[in-house]
Scaffold this active site. Structure first.
Site, PDB file in Angstrom:
ATOM      1  CD  GLU A 273      54.341  43.588  37.886  1.00 20.03           C
ATOM      2  OE1 GLU A 273      53.220  43.076  37.648  1.00 20.03           O
ATOM      3  OE2 GLU A 273      54.727  44.620  37.362  1.00 20.03           O
ATOM      4  N   PRO A 274      55.147  38.849  41.808  1.00 24.76           N
ATOM      5  CG  PRO A 274      56.462  37.602  43.283  1.00 24.76           C
ATOM      6  CD  PRO A 274      56.535  38.718  42.277  1.00 24.76           C
ATOM      7  N   GLY A 275      52.189  37.965  43.606  1.00 26.64           N
ATOM      8  CA  GLY A 275      51.314  38.361  44.711  1.00 26.64           C
ATOM      9  C   GLY A 275      50.938  37.110  45.488  1.00 26.64           C
ATOM     10  NE  ARG A 312      41.080  33.410  45.197  1.00 31.04           N
ATOM     11  CZ  ARG A 312      41.338  32.210  44.729  1.00 31.04           C
ATOM     12  NH1 ARG A 312      41.298  31.167  45.529  1.00 31.04           N
ATOM     13  NH2 ARG A 312      41.628  32.027  43.462  1.00 31.04           N
ATOM     14  CE1 TYR A 316      37.961  35.627  40.432  1.00 30.87           C
ATOM     15  CE2 TYR A 316      38.501  35.228  42.733  1.00 30.87           C
ATOM     16  CZ  TYR A 316      38.417  36.083  41.653  1.00 30.87           C
ATOM     17  OH  TYR A 316      38.787  37.385  41.805  1.00 30.87           O
ATOM     18  CB  CYS A 343      19.756  36.567  52.571  1.00 31.10           C
ATOM     19  SG  CYS A 343      19.565  36.859  54.312  1.00 31.10           S
ATOM     20  CD  GLU A 344      23.776  37.032  47.166  1.00 34.42           C
ATOM     21  OE1 GLU A 344      24.368  36.361  46.296  1.00 34.42           O
ATOM     22  OE2 GLU A 344      23.890  38.255  47.277  1.00 34.42           O
TER      23      GLU A 344
HETATM   24  N1  LLP Z   1      50.922  42.069  38.271  1.00 36.15           N
HETATM   25  C1  LLP Z   1      49.771  42.510  37.717  1.00 36.15           C
HETATM   26  C2  LLP Z   1      49.822  43.566  36.723  1.00 36.15           C
HETATM   27  C3  LLP Z   1      48.539  41.936  38.106  1.00 36.15           C
HETATM   28  O1  LLP Z   1      47.408  42.367  37.544  1.00 36.15           O
HETATM   29  C4  LLP Z   1      48.526  40.888  39.070  1.00 36.15           C
HETATM   30  C5  LLP Z   1      47.265  40.268  39.491  1.00 36.15           C
HETATM   31  C6  LLP Z   1      49.753  40.482  39.625  1.00 36.15           C
HETATM   32  C7  LLP Z   1      50.932  41.084  39.198  1.00 36.15           C
HETATM   33  C8  LLP Z   1      49.845  39.414  40.668  1.00 36.15           C
HETATM   34  O2  LLP Z   1      49.375  38.184  40.230  1.00 36.15           O
HETATM   35  P1  LLP Z   1      49.574  36.882  41.172  1.00 36.15           P
HETATM   36  O3  LLP Z   1      51.060  36.646  41.300  1.00 36.15           O
HETATM   37  O4  LLP Z   1      48.963  37.188  42.481  1.00 36.15           O
HETATM   38  O5  LLP Z   1      48.878  35.808  40.459  1.00 36.15           O
HETATM   39  N2  LLP Z   1      41.315  38.021  42.686  1.00 36.15           N
HETATM   40  C9  LLP Z   1      41.851  36.921  41.895  1.00 36.15           C
HETATM   41  C10 LLP Z   1      43.246  37.219  41.380  1.00 36.15           C
HETATM   42  C11 LLP Z   1      43.344  38.503  40.574  1.00 36.15           C
HETATM   43  C12 LLP Z   1      44.745  38.799  40.067  1.00 36.15           C
HETATM   44  C13 LLP Z   1      44.827  40.155  39.474  1.00 36.15           C
HETATM   45  N3  LLP Z   1      46.118  40.568  39.019  1.00 36.15           N
HETATM   46  C14 LLP Z   1      41.813  35.639  42.738  1.00 36.15           C
HETATM   47  O6  LLP Z   1      41.355  35.656  43.881  1.00 36.15           O
HETATM   48  O7  LLP Z   1      42.196  34.573  42.238  1.00 36.15           O
END
Ligand code: LLP
Length: 418
Positions: A273-275, A312, A316, A343-344
Site C-alpha cells: 500500500e504505497p502512498g 509538512r 514534521y 500570522c504565526e
Molecule cells: N497504509 C496505511 C494503513 C497507512 O496508514 C499509510 C500512511 C499508508 C499505507 C501509506 O504510507 P506511505 O507509503 O505514504 O508512507 N502526513 C504524513 C504521512 C502520514 C502517513 C499515514 N499513513 C507526512 O506528511 O509525512
C-alpha cells in the site's frame, strides 16, 4: 530524463516551462508530472519477480485524476475513510479495487464500505470485527477481512508517523493474534481473507521492514497450522523517498528482494500500500515572492503560499528543496528564511537556506510536495485551497480549481438571534 529539471536554465515540469505556467495561472498552485507517477508505479511494480498487487494509499494525494491515473495502471486503492471510498468510486474504482484500512471506522462508514463490496477491510480491533459481522449480517453478505497486526517494531521514522509500536493505537497486539482469528472464524458473516501490517511512513532503512515482515511470516505459518486460510498478506506502505539528493533510500529492487526473500515461497498473495513513494516527487508547489525583508538577523523571502497550503515543514520539520525558476541569476552565499504570510512564526518552508537571489515577483518552486501536500491543506486565515494542475508532456489541465472565498463562507450562517 527527470520530468522536473532545468532546460536552458529554466525550470520545466515535463515540457512545460514553469515561468510560463505561472504567467497564466494564479499562484500559488500545485502541479504534478504524470510521467513521474507512471515511472514510480512501473519501477516499483517491475522490481518484483513475483506476483504482487499494489493498492495506492490515496491519502497521500486524493485528487480524482491521480486516483484515475493509477487505476488505469492497474493499481488498487487503499482508503481510510468513507470520504475516500466515495472519491475512489467517483474516480472509477470498483469495490474489488478497494482495501479499507484505518482505525476508528464508524458504523456508517462500514455500512457504506460493505455495501460498496470493498475487496477487504483491515480490522483494527475486536469490537470493530463484531460490528463488521453485525452490519454484514444486516446486509445479508459475508465480508472479507484481514486483521491488522501491531508487530511492535520501531520504524525509526518521525515519531508522528510511526504506527507499528506497541504503544501506538494501531492494530492488534501479536500475542492476541490466535484468539482474534478464532473469534473471526466463528462469525458467520465474516470471511477471513488475509492479514495486514503497516509500521509507519517515510521509512529509510529496510531493517524495520525485515523485522516486521518476518514476524508476519511466522504468524501466518502459525495461523495456517491451526487451520486458518490466509489467502493474502497486506504489507502496508511506508517506503521512504529522497527529499534531498544526499539521502540513501533503499531501491525498489532492494525492497522487492526483501519481500520476495520472505514471502516468495509462502504460497500467498502479496499486497503493498504505497502512498508517498508513488507521488511525492511528482509534485511542485509554485509560489511567488511577495516581499524580501532584511532585518539585523535575517533575510526573509516572503511568498504567497503558506503553511495552510503545505504544512509538512512546520508539522514534521521536514526538508523540501526550494528551487528558483531561473537558474542563471548567479549563486548567492546568503541564507534566507522562506516564509508565508500567516500570522504565526511556524509559517515557514525553510530556514537558513542558501538560495539564488530572488526579488519581488520571482517565482520559486517547493519540491517533492506531491504526497501529503494538498491533502493536508486547510483554510486557516480564510485562505481558500489552491489549484492543482496535472502536466502530461507539453499539455496541462487544472485538476482542481482554486476555491473562492465565497465558497468557504457558503456553509456558514449568522445565528438568528444576532
Ligand atoms: N497504509 C496505511 C494503513 C497507512 O496508514 C499509510 C500512511 C499508508 C499505507 C501509506 O504510507 P506511505 O507509503 O505514504 O508512507 N502526513 C504524513 C504521512 C502520514 C502517513 C499515514 N499513513 C507526512 O506528511 O509525512
Amino acid at each position: 530524463m527527470n520530468p522536473i529539471e532545468y532546460k536552458n536554465n529554466q525550470l520545466h515540469i515535463e515540457k512545460i516551462n514553469i515561468q510560463e505556467l505561472s504567467n497564466s495561472n494564479q499562484t500559488p498552485f500545485y502541479c504534478y508530472s504524470e510521467e513521474s507517477i507512471i515511472n514510480q508505479y512501473d519501477g516499483l511494480y517491475s522490481a518484483f519477480d513475483m506476483d504482487i498487487k499494489i493498492f495506492y494509499a490515496m491519502k497521500a494525494n486524493s485528487n480524482l485524476s491521480i486516483i484515475k491515473l493509477l487505476l488505469n495502471k492497474g493499481s488498487g486503492i487503499d482508503v481510510v475513510s468513507g470520504g475516500e471510498i466515495e472519491r475512489a468510486i467517483r474516480a472509477g474504482a470498483k469495490g474489488k479495487d478497494i482495501i479499507y484500512s484505518g482505525i476508528g471506522k464508524t458504523d456508517e462508514e462500514l455500512n457504506y464500505a460493505i455495501e460498496s463490496k470493498v475487496h477487504c477491510i483491515n480490522v483494527e480491533s475486536q469490537s470493530e470485527l463484531i460490528r463488521i459481522n453485525d452490519i454484514s449480517k444486516s446486509l445479508g453478505v459475508k465480508q472479507n477481512i484481514a486483521i491488522r497486526i501491531n508487530p511492535d517494531v520501531d520504524a525509526k521514522t518521525h515519531i508522528k508517523i510511526t504506527t507499528g509500536m506497541a504503544e501506538n493505537k494501531f492494530g492488534i497486539e501479536y500475542d492476541y493474534t490466535e484468539s482474534i482469528y478464532k473469534i473471526a472464524a466463528d462469525l458467520k458473516n465474516i470471511n477471513i481473507a488475509g492479514i495486514s501490517v503497516h509500521i509507519g511512513s517515510q521509512i529509510t532503512s529496510l531493517k524495520p521492514f525485515k523485522k516486521a515482515y518476518t514476524i508476519m511470516y511466522d504468524i501466518i505459518k502459525n495461523l495456517r497450522s491451526i487451520g486458518h486460510k490466509i489467502d493474502h498478506v497486506d504489507l502496508g506502505g511506508g517506503l521512504g523517498v529522497s527529499y534531498t539528493t544526499e539521502e540513501n533510500i533503499p531501491t525498489f529492487k532492494e525492497y522487492a528482494n526483501l519481500i520476495q526473500s520472505i514471502f516468495g515461497n509462502a504460497d500467498i498473495k502479496v499486497y503493498i500500500e504505497p502512498g508517498r513513494l508513488l507521488v511525492a516527487n511528482s509534485g511542485l508547489l509554485i509560489t511567488k515572492v511577495t516581499d524580501v525583508k532584511t532585518t539585523t538577523q535575517k533575510t526573509f523571502i516572503i511568498v504567497d503560499a503558506a503553511m495552510n497550503d503545505f504544512i509538512r515543514p512546520t508539522l514534521y520539520g521536514s526538508y523540501h528543496e526550494i528551487l528558483p525558476i531561473k537558474n542563471n541569476l548567479g549563486t548567492s552565499n546568503k541564507v534566507y528564511d522562506i516564509v508565508g504570510p500567516i500570522c504565526e512564526t511556524g509559517d515557514y518552508f525553510a530556514k537558513n537556506r542558501k538560495m539564488n537571489s530572488v526579488k519581488i515577483g520571482s517565482i520559486i518552486a517547493i519540491k517533492s510536495v506531491g504526497a501529503y501536500g494538498s491533502v493536508q491543506s486547510s483554510n486557516y486565515n480564510s485562505r481558500p485551497q489552491i489549484a492543482e494542475i496535472l502536466v502530461k508532456d507539453d499539455k496541462y489541465e487544472i485538476i482542481r480549481e482554486r476555491v473562492e472565498v465565497k465558497d468557504l463562507i457558503k456553509q456558514e450562517k449568522i445565528a438568528t438571534w444576532l
